[in-house]
Design a protein around this motif. Structure first.
Motif, short mmCIF file in Angstrom:
data_model
loop_
_atom_site.label_atom_id
_atom_site.label_comp_id
_atom_site.label_asym_id
_atom_site.label_seq_id
_atom_site.Cartn_x
_atom_site.Cartn_y
_atom_site.Cartn_z
N VAL A 1 35.39 54.18 28.98
CA VAL A 1 35.41 54.95 30.21
C VAL A 1 34.95 54.05 31.35
CG1 VAL A 1 34.62 57.03 31.36
CG2 VAL A 1 34.87 57.01 28.89
N VAL A 2 35.90 53.37 31.99
CA VAL A 2 35.58 52.46 33.09
C VAL A 2 35.61 53.25 34.38
CG1 VAL A 2 36.25 50.35 34.26
CG2 VAL A 2 36.60 50.57 31.81
N SER A 3 34.46 53.39 35.03
CA SER A 3 34.37 54.32 36.14
C SER A 3 34.29 53.67 37.51
CB SER A 3 33.16 55.23 35.95
OG SER A 3 31.98 54.48 35.85
N ILE A 4 34.39 52.35 37.60
CA ILE A 4 34.40 51.69 38.90
C ILE A 4 35.79 51.07 39.09
CG2 ILE A 4 33.42 49.86 40.33
CD1 ILE A 4 30.82 50.21 38.83
N THR A 5 36.50 51.51 40.13
CA THR A 5 37.84 51.01 40.39
C THR A 5 37.97 50.58 41.83
OG1 THR A 5 38.72 53.17 41.01
CG2 THR A 5 38.80 52.61 38.69
N GLY A 6 38.92 49.69 42.11
CA GLY A 6 39.18 49.23 43.46
C GLY A 6 40.66 48.95 43.65
N LYS A 7 41.15 49.19 44.87
CA LYS A 7 42.55 48.93 45.18
C LYS A 7 42.68 48.31 46.57
CE LYS A 7 44.45 52.94 42.67
NZ LYS A 7 45.35 54.12 42.80
N TYR A 8 43.75 47.54 46.75
CA TYR A 8 44.14 47.06 48.07
C TYR A 8 45.64 47.28 48.21
CZ TYR A 8 45.34 44.02 51.95
OH TYR A 8 45.83 43.54 53.14
N LEU A 9 46.05 48.06 49.22
CA LEU A 9 47.45 48.40 49.39
C LEU A 9 48.18 47.28 50.12
CD1 LEU A 9 46.22 51.23 48.68
CD2 LEU A 9 48.08 52.20 50.05
N THR A 10 49.06 46.58 49.41
CA THR A 10 49.87 45.53 50.02
C THR A 10 51.02 46.13 50.82
OG1 THR A 10 51.13 45.34 47.97
CG2 THR A 10 49.25 43.85 48.26
N SER A 11 51.39 47.36 50.50
CA SER A 11 52.36 48.15 51.26
C SER A 11 52.06 49.62 50.98
CB SER A 11 53.79 47.79 50.87
OG SER A 11 54.09 48.30 49.58
N GLU A 12 52.80 50.52 51.61
CA GLU A 12 52.55 51.93 51.37
C GLU A 12 52.97 52.36 49.97
OE1 GLU A 12 54.30 54.28 54.43
OE2 GLU A 12 53.10 53.39 56.03
N GLY B 1 31.14 44.64 28.70
CA GLY B 1 31.84 44.91 29.94
C GLY B 1 33.34 44.79 29.77
N THR B 2 34.05 45.30 30.77
CA THR B 2 35.50 45.27 30.78
C THR B 2 35.98 44.98 32.19
OG1 THR B 2 35.53 46.99 29.08
CG2 THR B 2 37.58 46.58 30.22
N ILE B 3 37.03 44.18 32.31
CA ILE B 3 37.66 43.97 33.60
C ILE B 3 39.16 43.93 33.41
CG2 ILE B 3 37.48 41.44 33.45
CD1 ILE B 3 37.04 41.54 36.56
N ALA B 4 39.88 44.54 34.32
CA ALA B 4 41.34 44.56 34.28
C ALA B 4 41.87 44.35 35.69
CB ALA B 4 41.85 45.88 33.72
N ALA C 1 43.83 42.63 30.83
CA ALA C 1 42.46 43.09 30.57
C ALA C 1 41.70 42.11 29.69
CB ALA C 1 42.50 44.46 29.89
N TYR C 2 40.39 42.06 29.93
CA TYR C 2 39.47 41.31 29.07
C TYR C 2 38.22 42.16 28.87
CZ TYR C 2 35.82 38.15 27.52
OH TYR C 2 34.78 37.59 26.82
N ALA C 3 37.67 42.12 27.66
CA ALA C 3 36.47 42.89 27.37
C ALA C 3 35.59 42.15 26.38
CB ALA C 3 36.83 44.27 26.81
#
Length: 320
Positions: free
Chosen positions: A103-114, A162-165, A186-188
């Motif tokens: 259950v990975v509860s921290i997420t982030g996004k950057y919109l390169t377009s709509e 930890g996990t990162i994707a 992904a890596y964990a």
């Protein structure tokens, strides 16, 4: 009397914690409604949707939804640990029992377009459990067989991981309900260790002292009765490809609630497991300690729906 007071204080603290968490959870669910009521009477779907260059921060709704549901239905199964940061690791090594969902509860996004975005998911767990057990005090019982004196055994468990994707996201739709299709690398990792501390020492007189029910004696070479002092391994690691499909509904301008299901192809490998024991060697007339390899390394190929990202989530979008 002291135990009773401690019990009352513990119940009071848990009650207050439940009240605080419930207020926070209700406030979180109410924010979109308040924001929607404050908005103009006529609002277009485009007013709700994020724009090119926006950033997003999100978190898993699963633990809070489960906790809130159990709280209101009177369930005592509210076992979510709020001291965990981010979530739980993707893989579970050989020392663990059962399957641990990521259950990975921290997420982030950057919109390169709509219609597209770069996304990253990250989770971290740092957990230390100390279980205590009362056992009889062998020394006092030897002096006085009627003695009720006790000592304490401890089993200390440490879990780190930890996990990162990192991946790309494609968005579909023009209304407040948006479709999501994504792919990530992904890596964990996870490490796990158990330490055993005993209240009764091993001596030449007391070669098999009393221990708690979670521990048993085993033969080891010249040592007739040995008990563990630690169990650990080289850690579990994994990497792979994660695909996601889901939807996101905008409750208020740039505030959304969504769900995803993932399909993953993951390769995991676990290092060797070691056990350290102690016991009395009658041949040398000494207490000895030995560390042995108790399990070889292993690997797994995993294909299935693994929730590397939160499958229920809130997202909050921001301008640059």
């Amino acid at each position: 009397m002291l135990n009773a007071n401690n019990h009352i204080l513990s119940k009071f603290k848990r009650y207050n914690m439940k009240k605080i968490l419930s207020i926070l959870l209700l406030a979180t669910f109410s924010l979109p409604i308040i924001a929607q009521e404050a908005a103009p009477e006529k609002a277009y779907a485009s007013d709700y949707l994020p724009q090119t260059g926006n950033f997003a921060i999100g978190f898993s709704a699963n633990p809070f939804v489960n906790y809130l549901g159990n709280f209101f239905n009177g369930s005592t199964a509210n076992n979510y640990k709020f001291d965990e940061v981010g979530g739980q690791p993707l893989f579970t090594n050989q020392l663990s029992s059962g399957v641990q969902y990521p259950v990975v509860s921290i997420t982030g996004k950057y919109l390169t377009s709509e219609k597209s975005a770069i996304r990253v998911n990250a989770g971290l767990i740092l957990e230390r459990d100390n279980s205590s057990f009362f056992v009889q005090d062998d020394k006092e019982v030897a002096i006085n067989p009627l003695s009720e004196a006790q000592v304490t055994d401890n089993i200390i468990s440490k879990f780190n991981g930890g996990t990162i994707a990192l991946g790309l996201e494609k968005r579909f739709g023009t209304g407040r309900l948006q479709g999501i299709l994504a792919g990530s690398l992904a890596y964990a990792f996870q490490t796990e260790k158990y330490n055993f501390k005993y209240g009764n020492a091993i001596t030449d007189i007391n070669q098999t002292p009393s221990v708690n029910a979670s521990v048993s004696y085993t033969a080891h070479g010249q040592i007739a009765n040995a008990r563990p002092t630690s169990v650990y391994n080289d850690g579990t690691h994994g990497t792979g490809i994660v695909g996601a499909i889901g939807m996101e509904y905008f409750l208020a301008p740039k505030v959304s609630f969504g769900a995803e299901v993932n399909l993953s192809l993951l390769y995991a490998w676990t290092g060797k497991t070691y056990t350290t024991i102690e016991g009395f060697n009658a041949s040398t007339n000494e207490v000895e300690e030995h560390t042995d390899l108790t399990s070889p390394s292993s690997s797994d190929l995993i294909f299935g729906t693994q929730n590397i990202g939160a499958n229920l989530f809130f997202n909050f979008y921001f301008d640059k």
